[in-house]
Design a protein around this motif. Structure first.
Motif, mmCIF file in Angstrom:
data_model
loop_
_atom_site.group_PDB
_atom_site.id
_atom_site.type_symbol
_atom_site.label_atom_id
_atom_site.label_comp_id
_atom_site.label_asym_id
_atom_site.label_seq_id
_atom_site.Cartn_x
_atom_site.Cartn_y
_atom_site.Cartn_z
ATOM 1 N N TYR A 1 7.065 -2.340 6.806
ATOM 2 C CA TYR A 1 6.718 -3.356 7.798
ATOM 3 C C TYR A 1 6.033 -4.548 7.142
ATOM 4 N N MET B 1 3.342 -7.101 7.884
ATOM 5 C CA MET B 1 2.226 -7.163 8.815
ATOM 6 C C MET B 1 1.799 -8.610 9.074
ATOM 7 N N GLN C 1 -3.729 -0.136 13.256
ATOM 8 C CA GLN C 1 -2.834 -1.168 13.788
ATOM 9 C C GLN C 1 -1.442 -1.052 13.169
ATOM 10 N N ALA C 2 -1.385 -0.654 11.897
ATOM 11 C CA ALA C 2 -0.084 -0.434 11.262
ATOM 12 C C ALA C 2 0.635 0.745 11.893
ATOM 13 N N GLN D 1 2.117 -0.459 15.082
ATOM 14 C CA GLN D 1 3.320 -1.261 14.849
ATOM 15 C C GLN D 1 4.518 -0.365 14.540
#
Length: 240
Positions: free
Chosen positions: A143, A145, A153-154, A157
């Motif tokens: 990902y 970011m 938060q990752a 996501q």
């Protein structure tokens, strides 16, 4: 306890992927190791918060200045293959190099074209913060970011934890000083876990919970049997 073999396999896969993108560092993995999951020989260095020297990545914007030949100065973005294109010398590998290393490489290349060339490389804009999220999340993958982001938060996501995830024992793998790979276990339970800022190239691996392992076992058994059977998990009746 974490399943160390799973974690090591993920580290190896991530190293191979980052190497293919031109941004791997430290120990590398070969495709044969990845295919057979053989990473029991990979050792992790002691964890430190010290920042390693910056390595250039695809997507970074840099200025390559040549004070002795200013007409050759360029502001350029590192390509997806890790290379940059410059006048007179053509393609040059930039990814996985420090600014000083790239300056040396370019000075050497220009020496065939210029008299005592001087090359100065400056990072203008860093590319996306790229991290790997693997294991028990809904959409594992690599990902980009949006700016500074923490580990939970990752995970969000990447679609958030699966019900089978052991969210209190997530493996964080990071490149340390000198290019070594470090690993530590972090608690990422929502509203109760740690707030852990991520760095570019980090790998998050979410292991499977004991219950998740049990459910996975029953799924494998169900697929192997020619007839159905019943069982209960956590007081809930399941039928195949």
């Amino acid at each position: 306890m974490l399943d160390r073999r799973q974690i090591l396999w993920t580290v190896g896969a991530a190293l191979l992927a980052s190497s293919a993108a031109g941004c791997a560092s430290g120990r590398s993995a070969n495709p044969q190791q990845v295919q057979r999951g053989d990473f029991t020989d990979i050792a992790f260095a002691d964890w430190t918060e010290a920042e390693p020297e910056y390595l250039l990545y695809p997507g970074d914007e840099i200025e390559v200045a040549t004070p002795t030949a200013t007409e050759l100065t360029r502001t350029i973005r590192v390509g997806p293959d890790g290379r940059i294109a410059l006048p007179l010398i053509g393609q040059a590998m930039a990814a996985d190099r420090t600014l000083a290393e790239l300056e040396y490489d370019l000075s050497t290349a220009y020496a065939a074209e210029l008299v005592r060339p001087v090359v100065e490389v400056t990072l203008k804009t860093a590319g996306p913060l790229k991290v790997w999220v693997a294991g028990e999340v809904r959409t594992p993958g690599v990902y980009d970011m949006p700016g500074d982001i923490d580990a939970y938060q990752a995970i969000v996501q990447a679609g958030d934890f699966l019900p089978s995830a052991r969210s209190q024992q997530v493996a964080l793998i990071r490149r340390g000083p000198g290019g070594v790979r470090m690993m530590r276990v972090v608690d990422l339970r929502p509203r109760r876990g740690e707030v852990v800022a991520l760095r570019r190239g980090d790998v998050l691996f979410v292991p499977r919970s004991t219950l998740g392992e049990l459910a996975n076992f029953f799924t494998q058994v169900r697929n192997a049997l020619p007839i159905g059977f019943n069982y209960t998990i956590n007081g809930q009746y399941q039928q195949f």
